[in-house]
Design an enzyme around this catalytic site. Structure first.
Site, PDB file in Angstrom:
ATOM      1  N   GLU A 126      -0.169 -12.057  -2.423  1.00 35.23           N
ATOM      2  CA  GLU A 126      -1.110 -12.569  -1.439  1.00 35.23           C
ATOM      3  C   GLU A 126      -2.286 -13.216  -2.174  1.00 35.23           C
ATOM      4  OE1 GLU A 126      -2.669  -9.752   1.399  1.00 35.23           O
ATOM      5  OE2 GLU A 126      -3.661 -11.318   2.529  1.00 35.23           O
ATOM      6  N   ALA A 267      -6.299  -3.058  -3.062  1.00 34.13           N
ATOM      7  CA  ALA A 267      -4.918  -2.607  -2.906  1.00 34.13           C
ATOM      8  C   ALA A 267      -4.164  -3.638  -2.091  1.00 34.13           C
ATOM      9  CB  ALA A 267      -4.878  -1.262  -2.199  1.00 34.13           C
ATOM     10  N   HIS A 302      -5.741   2.130   5.327  1.00 32.32           N
ATOM     11  CA  HIS A 302      -5.781   0.689   5.593  1.00 32.32           C
ATOM     12  C   HIS A 302      -4.445   0.025   5.223  1.00 32.32           C
ATOM     13  CE1 HIS A 302      -7.862  -3.287   5.773  1.00 32.32           C
ATOM     14  NE2 HIS A 302      -6.930  -3.616   4.892  1.00 32.32           N
ATOM     15  N   GLU A 303      -3.986   0.264   4.004  1.00 32.94           N
ATOM     16  CA  GLU A 303      -2.755  -0.406   3.558  1.00 32.94           C
ATOM     17  C   GLU A 303      -1.559   0.094   4.362  1.00 32.94           C
ATOM     18  OE1 GLU A 303      -3.387  -2.905   1.817  1.00 32.94           O
ATOM     19  OE2 GLU A 303      -5.393  -2.300   1.188  1.00 32.94           O
TER      20      GLU A 303
HETATM   21 ZN   LIG Z   1      -6.080  -5.421   4.361  1.00 29.51          ZN
END
Ligand SMILES: [Zn+2]
Length: 871
Positions: A126, A267, A302-303
């Protein structure tokens, strides 16, 4: 070594130019033959033509070996290759394309694409780095299923990991082996991941609500396994929470987290194979602070939550990044609030928002939550996209209530699963089932800047009427010279003289599905009349920080004290203290700048005295009540960033507290120091700051004693941080002992850099320069750069240098980092955000240096975009 080859003026890209892809991909099969300097990647891709167009695949830094179309080898005149793409002008409507390329992971220092970190192969794709691994339609709206076979040396790389579920393993008998992975869920290329290496691992499992047993693994360098259990527990909590709160269940048979030392971001949510910066995985009480523990829990959450908000439903293009990031930050904040104190977590989130996002919104790089153009999509990873994006979603929840919001979320995942969609699709999913019109509300996505709401009040005792007039304004910028009023939802309460909430009677007051009272401010000016109000009330508005705005409200010191003592909304209770302190800081800065005597008002000293002595306040909350606003917040309020005046103002407030409450502060500190609990540690840390920076008697000795007797990293680091604000023998001793203990620990070593870069001492610049040239500091390790350079860059007092040397040095480092790692260089550029506010002599020197950087023809788009607005 990867260098940036762009020498021409970079081109802007625009949201409005979006075009749907001309090809779809039915499936892709990848084969990696791993070697440190000559990795071979074969990609076999099944394409389908959607519209008549040539096939243009993205690809950078790739050595092309061969191209086959439907198994026929193509000659070089049947395709064209540039440094950015591979183009086939004539292709059938459906076909298989096979390419083979060679890449050099060892030479790749950008931490993008496939690279080596401490002997482990890792990837980061990403936003647009899958194209550095193979030729592909590297854009988020091309989703497909992946089968990945990895071949490597068996001894050096016993673990060969990729996305999805492991389907086979083979020993090739020649010292090499393979693993094959299949991910049955369609995903965009930015979620691809590969890890190969010799690592330690801990295992566990989670059984989903439908009874599927998922294998969980956390990988880390050998010997660090014991520090992985907190991340594992956080993962299990996340999986359970997402089922309970949003009904979202995990979909694969296994889930892996890998800890890597060299990582640009925090992350990455790659499907089934999350890759983490080691500082966000590894923790035990000896090596990590309470804050690190909290952060790990939040980031693991979150991940993991991205598995639905991002992976199953992704963004149509990178301008829509907040679709996945805003929503996922909102989800991780809700997760943290459920596990801990909702008010304390909300206060911390808003402090972070005001320190970073409000600053961004007020500076040259202000942009809407859905930006309209950019030079580099890497620069979209901003507080506006993440934190403000989350605030916009929180406002939606406030407007429709939690029940209504859940209905909308269910609708969103049902309708869009497996697709790449837009922010406006999300907004429709929430508004439509709730029969609410979000037409005006959506301006939060397209208009940049932080709105201000001005409050005017009047009370008519004879009519028993309280009238509230709200006026909204919003900054107009060069890029957005016209703006329309926002829809601002404000949670509200009114307190009587005893501090109790009074019953609200107002015809324009709305209630959401949770029966919370809201004022909907939708025009530039609105007046709300409250009837049957027996006495002049004290206003508590924007409770829980229901809207990300600035409030302009001339509350009296007595009203603020009333809120500090009684407000039932804990956020606003602390907000009153925060506002009181911020106003005092501003007053003191003015005095310092005009050479007038600095005297802290008694009202503030008394208000904080009440907080210090009130035994009913929870220690965590008390710590926040006693915390002074960040310098970044004060800088937004001031026209001139006069670092010395700032420093004097902070010191004066600390000194006034020490002068009046020294013995109480000592007693409270001693009382909580012996309690082994994170809330108590938070309070002792706040108290130690007041004592040291307020120059209490023997405060340095006290800090050193805390340092030497600390049984955990939280107490140890808090003491070391304060010691670094003094220039004592103890400071040197503590720094030396910390270094000897942790110099070979890649994670903890960064803390040692941070405390020194953060020091207000006059020697800081010399220290920072020396540290940057001394091992184990390395310019190849992003965490080292963030800990030393970024922290120093945010240290206003140490950076403020009339010779201009600090700015020159910082710009030299940006140029140096940019040649290897443009993403990290761009982050360091953040230290110049306030350059236009510096006093004239400093501003000129700093801007000259920035111009020198901009004049470099090889400067990356990333750094260029962030610096351009500062000159
Ligand atoms: Zn994120």
């Amino acid at each position: 070594m990867e260098t940036n080859q762009e020498t021409h003026q970079p081109k802007r890209i625009y949201l409005k130019d979006y075009q749907a892809p001309a090809f779809s991909i039915n499936q892709v099969q990848l084969h990696f033959n791993l070697s440190e300097s000559q990795t071979r990647v074969k990609a076999k891709i099944e394409f389908k033509k959607l519209t008549e167009a040539p096939l243009v695949l993205n690809g950078e830094n790739l050595k092309l070996i061969s191209v086959r179309l439907n198994e026929k080898i193509l000659s070089t005149n049947e395709y064209s290759v540039s440094d950015k793409s591979l183009t086939l002008h004539q292709v059938p409507s459906e076909f298989w394309l096979e390419t083979e390329v060679e890449i050099n992971p060892e030479a790749n220092k950008s931490c993008e694409g496939l690279y080596l970190s401490a002997g482990i192969f890792a990837t980061q794709c990403e936003a647009e780095s899958f194209r550095k691994i193979t030729y592909f339609l590297d854009r988020p709206d091309v989703m497909t299923t992946y089968t990945v076979e990895i071949e490597a040396d068996k001894i050096k790389y016993p673990y060969l990991l990729s996305n999805g579920d492991l389907i086979s393993k083979k020993d090739l008998g020649n010292g090499r082996h393979t693993s094959t992975w299949k991910d049955p869920f369609k995903k965009p290329s930015y979620l691809f991941a590969l890890v190969a290496g010799d690592m330690g691992v801990i295992e566990d499992s989670f059984t989903t609500k439908s009874g599927k047993k998922v294998k969980l693994e956390v990988f880390a360098p050998h010997g660090k396994q014991a520090r992985c259990y907190h991340a594992m527990e956080s993962l299990k909590k996340s999986m359970k929470w997402d089922e309970e709160r949003f009904g979202l269940e995990y979909d694969l048979n296994q889930f892996m987290i890998v800890s890597i030392d060299d990582f640009n971001m925090g992350a990455m949510e790659n499907k089934g194979l999350n890759i983490f910066n080691s500082r966000l995985v590894l923790a035990d009480p000896q090596s990590a602070t309470d804050r690190d523990f909290d952060l790990i829990e939040a980031v693991v959450g979150h991940e993991y939550f991205h598995n639905w908000s991002g992976n199953r439903v992704t963004c149509r293009n990178w301008f829509e990044l907040s679709l996945k990031e805003g929503l996922t930050v909102f989800r991780d904040q809700e997760f943290t609030a459920n596990l801990h104190s909702r008010s304390v977590e909300r206060i911390k989130a808003v402090d972070a928002l005001r320190g970073s996002q409000f600053a961004e919104d007020a500076g040259p790089n202000a942009h809407p939550v859905r930006p309209e153009s950019c030079l580099s999509v890497d620069n979209f990873y901003t507080p506006t996209i993440y934190e403000k994006g989350s605030e916009v979603i929180r406002m939606m929840q406030t407007i429709v209530g939690r029940k209504g919001f859940r209905t909308g979320i269910d609708e969103y995942f049902k309708k869009h699963d497996g697709h790449a969609v837009t922010i406006l699709d999300f907004a429709d999913s929430i508004s439509k089932p709730n029969n609410i019109d979000f037409t005006q509300f959506k301006l939060w996505y397209s208009q940049s800047g932080t709105p201000t709401v001005k409050v005017t009040e009047s009370y008519d005792a004879s009519k028993k009427e309280y009238t509230l007039t709200l006026v909204q304004s919003y900054p107009l910028t060069e890029k957005q010279p016209h703006k329309n009023p926002f829809h601002i939802p404000l949670l509200i309460g009114l307190l009587d003289s005893k501090g109790k909430d009074i019953k609200l009677n107002c015809k324009d007051l709305a209630f959401n599905s949770d029966q919370m009272p809201i004022l909907h401010l939708k025009t530039n000016q609105q007046t709300f009349v409250f009837t049957e109000v027996a006495e002049k009330p004290v206003l508590s508005i924007n409770r829980q920080f229901s809207a990300p705005i600035k409030l302009e409200w001339n509350a009296s010191q007595a009203e603020l004290l009333h809120l500090i003592k009684f407000d039932s909304d804990e956020f606003n209770r602390r907000e009153a203290a925060y506002k009181m302190i911020l106003e005092e800081l501003k007053r003191l800065v003015q005095a310092a700048r005009s050479g007038k005597p600095m005297q802290v008002r008694d009202t503030l000293v008394e208000a904080l005295g009440f907080v210090i002595s009130d035994k009913s306040i929870d220690p965590n909350f008390k710590a926040l009540m006693l915390q002074l606003p960040d310098e970044e917040v004060l800088a937004q309020e001031e026209d001139v960033l006069d670092a010395e005046a700032f420093h004097k103002a902070y010191s004066e407030i600390y000194a006034s507290l020490v002068k009046k409450y020294q013995s109480q502060l000592f007693d409270l500190y001693q009382k909580h120091l012996v309690i082994d609990n994170s809330a108590d540690r938070a309070l002792t840390s706040s108290l130690l700051t007041i004592l040291v920076q307020g120059q209490a008697e023997n405060a340095t000795t006290l800090a050193y004693k805390q340092y030497t007797s600390a049984k955990n990293m939280t107490d140890k680091l808090a003491a070391l941080r304060e010691l670094c604000q003094t220039e004592s023998l103890e400071t040197q001793q503590a720094l030396e002992s910390f270094f000897n203990e942790w110099k070979s620990d890649a994670v903890v070593f960064n803390k040692w850099l941070q405390v020194q870069a953060n020091s207000r001492s006059q020697k800081t610049f010399a220290n920072v320069k020396r540290l940057s040239q001394t091992a184990p500091f390395s310019f190849d390790t992003p965490n080292n750069i963030y800990s030393l350079l970024s922290v120093f860059g945010d240290n206003y007092l140490a950076m403020s240098d009339s010779s201009g040397e600090t700015y020159k040095w910082m710009c030299d480092q940006i140029l140096r980092i940019d040649t290897k790692n443009p993403q990290v260089a761009a982050r360091v550029c953040g230290c110049f955000n306030f350059v236009k506010k510096l006093p004239t002599n400093l501003k000129e020197k700093a801007q000259n240096e920035i111009r020198r950087v901009l004049a470099s023809t090889s400067l990356s788009r990333n750094a260029r975009e962030l610096l351009e607005g500062n000159v």
